[in-house]
Design a protein around this motif. Structure first.
Motif, PDB file in Angstrom:
ATOM      1  N   HIS A 222      14.620  -0.116  91.082  1.00  0.00           N
ATOM      2  CA  HIS A 222      14.926  -0.082  89.641  1.00  0.00           C
ATOM      3  C   HIS A 222      14.605   1.347  88.954  1.00  0.00           C
ATOM      4  N   ALA A 223      14.554   2.409  89.797  1.00  0.00           N
ATOM      5  CA  ALA A 223      13.964   3.593  89.029  1.00  0.00           C
ATOM      6  C   ALA A 223      12.632   3.563  88.629  1.00  0.00           C
ATOM      7  N   GLY A 224      12.023   2.828  89.116  1.00  0.00           N
ATOM      8  CA  GLY A 224      10.403   2.730  88.382  1.00  0.00           C
ATOM      9  C   GLY A 224      10.369   2.143  87.195  1.00  0.00           C
ATOM     10  N   LYS A 225      11.471   1.269  86.675  1.00  0.00           N
ATOM     11  CA  LYS A 225      11.546   1.041  85.289  1.00  0.00           C
ATOM     12  C   LYS A 225      11.203  -0.623  85.384  1.00  0.00           C
ATOM     13  N   VAL A 226      10.597  -1.102  84.348  1.00  0.00           N
ATOM     14  CA  VAL A 226      10.178  -2.548  84.090  1.00  0.00           C
ATOM     15  C   VAL A 226      11.102  -2.929  82.821  1.00  0.00           C
ATOM     16  N   LEU A 227      11.706  -4.035  83.206  1.00  0.00           N
ATOM     17  CA  LEU A 227      12.404  -4.810  81.957  1.00  0.00           C
ATOM     18  C   LEU A 227      12.226  -6.149  82.049  1.00  0.00           C
ATOM     19  N   THR A 228      11.538  -6.948  81.141  1.00  0.00           N
ATOM     20  CA  THR A 228      11.418  -8.276  81.297  1.00  0.00           C
ATOM     21  C   THR A 228      12.047  -8.963  80.224  1.00  0.00           C
ATOM     22  N   ARG A 229      12.049 -10.247  79.932  1.00  0.00           N
ATOM     23  CA  ARG A 229      12.789 -11.025  78.936  1.00  0.00           C
ATOM     24  C   ARG A 229      11.974 -12.203  78.643  1.00  0.00           C
ATOM     25  N   PHE A 230      11.982 -12.726  77.325  1.00  0.00           N
ATOM     26  CA  PHE A 230      11.585 -13.937  77.146  1.00  0.00           C
ATOM     27  C   PHE A 230      12.703 -14.784  76.770  1.00  0.00           C
ATOM     28  N   PRO A 231      13.138 -15.776  77.314  1.00  0.00           N
ATOM     29  CA  PRO A 231      14.543 -16.301  76.812  1.00  0.00           C
ATOM     30  C   PRO A 231      14.288 -17.803  76.312  1.00  0.00           C
ATOM     31  N   PRO A 232      13.973 -18.203  75.346  1.00  0.00           N
ATOM     32  CA  PRO A 232      13.764 -19.673  74.982  1.00  0.00           C
ATOM     33  C   PRO A 232      15.077 -20.284  74.672  1.00  0.00           C
ATOM     34  N   GLU A 233      15.239 -21.496  74.602  1.00  0.00           N
ATOM     35  CA  GLU A 233      16.463 -22.385  74.120  1.00  0.00           C
ATOM     36  C   GLU A 233      15.933 -22.596  72.622  1.00  0.00           C
ATOM     37  N   PRO A 234      16.682 -22.169  71.875  1.00  0.00           N
ATOM     38  CA  PRO A 234      16.576 -22.594  70.191  1.00  0.00           C
ATOM     39  C   PRO A 234      16.827 -24.092  69.925  1.00  0.00           C
ATOM     40  N   ASN A 235      16.157 -25.046  70.682  1.00  0.00           N
ATOM     41  CA  ASN A 235      16.330 -26.629  70.205  1.00  0.00           C
ATOM     42  C   ASN A 235      14.871 -27.056  69.977  1.00  0.00           C
ATOM     43  N   GLY A 236      14.083 -26.243  69.523  1.00  0.00           N
ATOM     44  CA  GLY A 236      12.945 -26.533  68.954  1.00  0.00           C
ATOM     45  C   GLY A 236      11.835 -25.416  68.672  1.00  0.00           C
ATOM     46  N   TYR A 237      10.397 -25.923  68.193  1.00  0.00           N
ATOM     47  CA  TYR A 237       9.572 -24.759  67.897  1.00  0.00           C
ATOM     48  C   TYR A 237       8.768 -24.660  69.095  1.00  0.00           C
ATOM     49  N   LEU A 238       8.390 -23.211  69.356  1.00  0.00           N
ATOM     50  CA  LEU A 238       7.553 -22.778  70.524  1.00  0.00           C
ATOM     51  C   LEU A 238       6.305 -23.359  70.282  1.00  0.00           C
TER      52      LEU A 238
END
Length: 557
Positions: A24-40
């Motif tokens: 990936h060309a040495g890149k780091v890309l993460t994600r935080f993918p919550p479902e908006p059906n309640g509070y964290l």
């Protein structure tokens, strides 16, 4: 080598290997993918700290992507609360995205699978689909609709999108392998019909992608390099990879870690929603809830939660973390940051008979003796009439009782040494006043009395005291694993909240602000309640006791 390998968790090892290989060309890309059906909740905090922390460590980025594919349960309120929680924890996302941003692209992906003969429209009911899937030891069987032509599937799928059919009438399924030992590969559902209003797209769509279809494809669209999930998604990974391979799109990769399980806590959004809807708690942000907003209202700090998540680490095996560790982390943080103040929760009046009546003097006390320089001082008014804790006096004390009793001496915090001379009782025999004398030469910081006492108690000057409400919060459940009980609500701790309507506090607490921690000397750590405090009534929530009282109770058993 970017770091000492011995200190790396297994995900960091994967990332560093990818960087070395210029994947990936040495890149780091993460994600935080919550479902908006309640509070964290605190479990999400672990995922947030992990995803954002990895991106920070490796000079990458993290996207916030809302998995909004189920319009029935999702609300804008939840979207805003999630964003507030992440910011409060100290993180900023690269892009704010929504799976609904990709609905057209996902639809096109589904059409591509149909065109390749890898997806079909099925008219079977959910019960029929489940029956035809077989069992883990028996292969599934094709439904009557599995061999529809590409043209017919394209037509039916377009009609599903146009709203021609009611909910549940048809679904789109992948055509993979009905004999696969992995049940998730036995022609999984990709789309279902839902005639429901979506919080962002309104009524534009009548079909919505299933999580397994939307998840990996959304990762790929965003060029996510390391898609980090919890362990329950391990059996979903082959489908994740299969869909990406068949669609010939960016090869995002999924990695799994153990989710956070806390004792004396439930983490299921469904169960938490029950507590809210059935009024067992005062909303999602009730200070007894494990939600981030509840912890914030209770007085937990972002640093304490981040520290907790880092201490428990990243593992591949499920385990249960003692909630005492979370409480240790907030005590550790507040000991260094909380300002010390005096408050009396169960008051009895103490009168210093040889102190001039009506006289007031101003004493001083450090805001935080644990901090360098004490973080300054505050003024404390002192007079001849004080409130002290009822438990700090005993008329007939046992041996080694180092507080106040007839003939005994104690030091008043930041003030003088006093000696109990007498008590006043009402007709029922209840003590209404404690009469003492003081040693004028024993003032704290200027003591020339030469007398040493073993006990020190806190106090509040009666004419200067401010009446406050104090809420003593404790653990919401009485058992270690409430989720395992037939009725988890039956294990709710009846003493999880004690409200003291008329406690007395030193006047400096009039300047208290929500989010700031205060140690009520000898009583615990508290913060001003952000929800119920008014100009006329200050409400303080107990964040945590000074010591782990639960561990003490367990030792007794």
């Amino acid at each position: 080598m970017l770091n000492d390998e011995k200190s790396l968790n297994f995900i960091e090892e994967i990332i560093e290997e990818d960087i070395r290989n210029e994947k990936h060309a040495g890149k780091v890309l993460t994600r935080f993918p919550p479902e908006p059906n309640g509070y964290l909740h605190i479990g999400h905090a672990k995922s947030i700290v992990l995803n954002f922390g990895l991106a920070q460590k490796y000079n990458g980025r993290t996207n916030l992507r809302f998995d909004d594919t189920n319009p029935v349960t999702e609300e804008t309120e939840y979207v805003e609360s999630i964003k507030n929680d992440i910011k409060w924890l100290g993180f900023r996302w690269a892009e704010e995205l929504y799976t609904s941003d990709y609905f057209e692209t996902l639809y096109a992906f589904a059409v591509k699978l149909i065109e390749k003969g890898l997806a079909y429209v099925d008219d079977s009911s959910s019960e029929e689909i489940a029956a035809f899937k077989g069992t883990p030891t028996e292969p599934g069987k094709p439904t009557p609709y599995r061999d529809r032509s590409v043209a017919e599937n394209l037509r039916l799928f377009a009609e599903m999108r146009d709203g021609k059919y009611p909910d549940g009438d048809k679904v789109l399924r992948a055509k993979i392998d009905l004999a696969s030992p992995n049940m998730h590969l036995r022609d999984p559902l990709l789309y279902r019909i839902k005639h429901a209003h979506h919080h962002r797209t309104g009524n534009k769509w009548r079909i919505y992608p299933m999580y397994d279809f939307a998840h990996g494809q959304s990762d790929s669209i965003e060029n996510i390099t390391h898609s980090i999930c919890t362990l329950e998604f391990v059996p979903h990974r082959p489908l994740y990879d299969w869909l990406i391979d068949q669609l010939e799109i960016f090869p995002s990769k999924q990695y799994e870690f153990a989710r956070l399980n806390l004792n004396y806590t439930v983490m299921s959004k469904r169960k938490l929603l029950q507590l809210v809807n059935e009024k067992y708690v005062d909303g999602w942000d009730d200070p007894r809830m494990p939600t981030i907003s509840g912890l914030r209202r209770r007085g937990y700090t972002p640093a304490s939660i981040r520290n907790f998540c880092e201490r428990i680490g990243v593992a591949k095996r499920e385990n249960i973390i003692d909630v005492g560790l979370l409480e240790f982390c907030i005590r550790e943080d507040l000991n260094q940051t909380a300002w010390r103040r005096m408050a009396v929760l169960d008051p009895v009046k103490l009168v210093i008979t040889n102190y001039p009546a009506g006289q007031t003097e101003t004493l001083t006390g450090e805001n935080n003796p644990e901090a360098e320089g004490g973080e300054g001082e505050r003024s404390i008014p002192f007079s001849s009439e004080l409130w002290i804790e009822r438990e700090d006096f005993m008329e007939n004390p046992p041996k080694k009782f180092f507080r106040l009793a007839p003939g005994l001496m104690v030091r008043l915090k930041h003030a003088y040494i006093i000696k109990c001379e007498d008590v006043v009782k009402d007709a029922a025999g209840n003590i209404t006043e404690i009469h003492c004398t003081y040693l004028p030469e024993s003032k704290s910081g200027e003591d020339t009395s030469g007398i040493k006492v073993k006990g020190t108690i806190h106090w509040v000057s009666v004419p200067h005291a401010k009446t406050v409400e104090v809420r003593l919060y404790d653990r919401l459940f009485n058992v270690e694993n409430p989720a395992a009980e037939t009725d988890f609500k039956s294990t709710i701790n009846p003493d999880s909240l004690q409200i003291i309507k008329n406690a007395y506090a030193e006047p400096d607490l009039l300047h208290a602000v929500p989010g700031k921690g205060y140690q009520f000397i000898r009583k615990g750590y508290f913060t001003l309640d952000s929800k119920t405090t008014t100009a006329d009534k200050l409400v303080f929530n107990r964040t945590v006791t000074l010591r782990d009282t639960w561990a003490k109770e367990l030792r007794k058993e």
